[in-house]
Design a protein around this motif. Sequence first.
Motif: not given
Length: 190
Positions: A13, A112, A114, A154-155, A157-159, A163, A165
């Motif tokens: 993001d 990803y 975020t 975001k889509s 990142g979902a793959k 991840k 944070t």
Amino acid sequence: MPTNKMILGFVGDLASGKGTICRYLLEKYGTHSYRFSTMLRDVLKRVYLENTRDNMQRLSTVMRENFGQDIMSKVIAEDVKNDPNEIVAVEGIRRPTDITYLEKNPGFHLIYITGDSKLRWQRLVERKENPDDAKKTYEQFLKDEQAEADRLIKSLGAKAEFKITNNGTFDEFYRQMDEILKGIRHASKN
């Protein structure tokens, strides 16, 4: 590309810490990184246009419409292929076509990054990477995240395989990255 090369692709993001994590990887592991925005900034500088987010998005659209949706992916894949380092980072992945060539390498890992939107907005305003960032309101920031260049993050990142944070301290952020690297190295030995 050699199959033993570890390619860390960062989708994240806006102002989530992609550049920060790449600087950390450089300092700790000697990792070289490539940014999709670098080629856009290079062209804008060459034609004496300001490096604003809007100009970069417009240039990206023109390049992809005229030279193929995967043109930037081809450039990054060549850069990564020619890089002699064992670990290479790719920063600023935004679209599925950005990884078209990178994901063909077994050493590719999508990560990803975020974080809380208010925290990310504060970071953006404070860092002033682009001339228009310093005065950006939170509402403008949220609108920027809906721009064509950022809508798919975001889509995608979902793959992602991993991840991170980024809502805490630098140490917490870096620890998450170190754990990911440790896991990748462990998995590659098995």
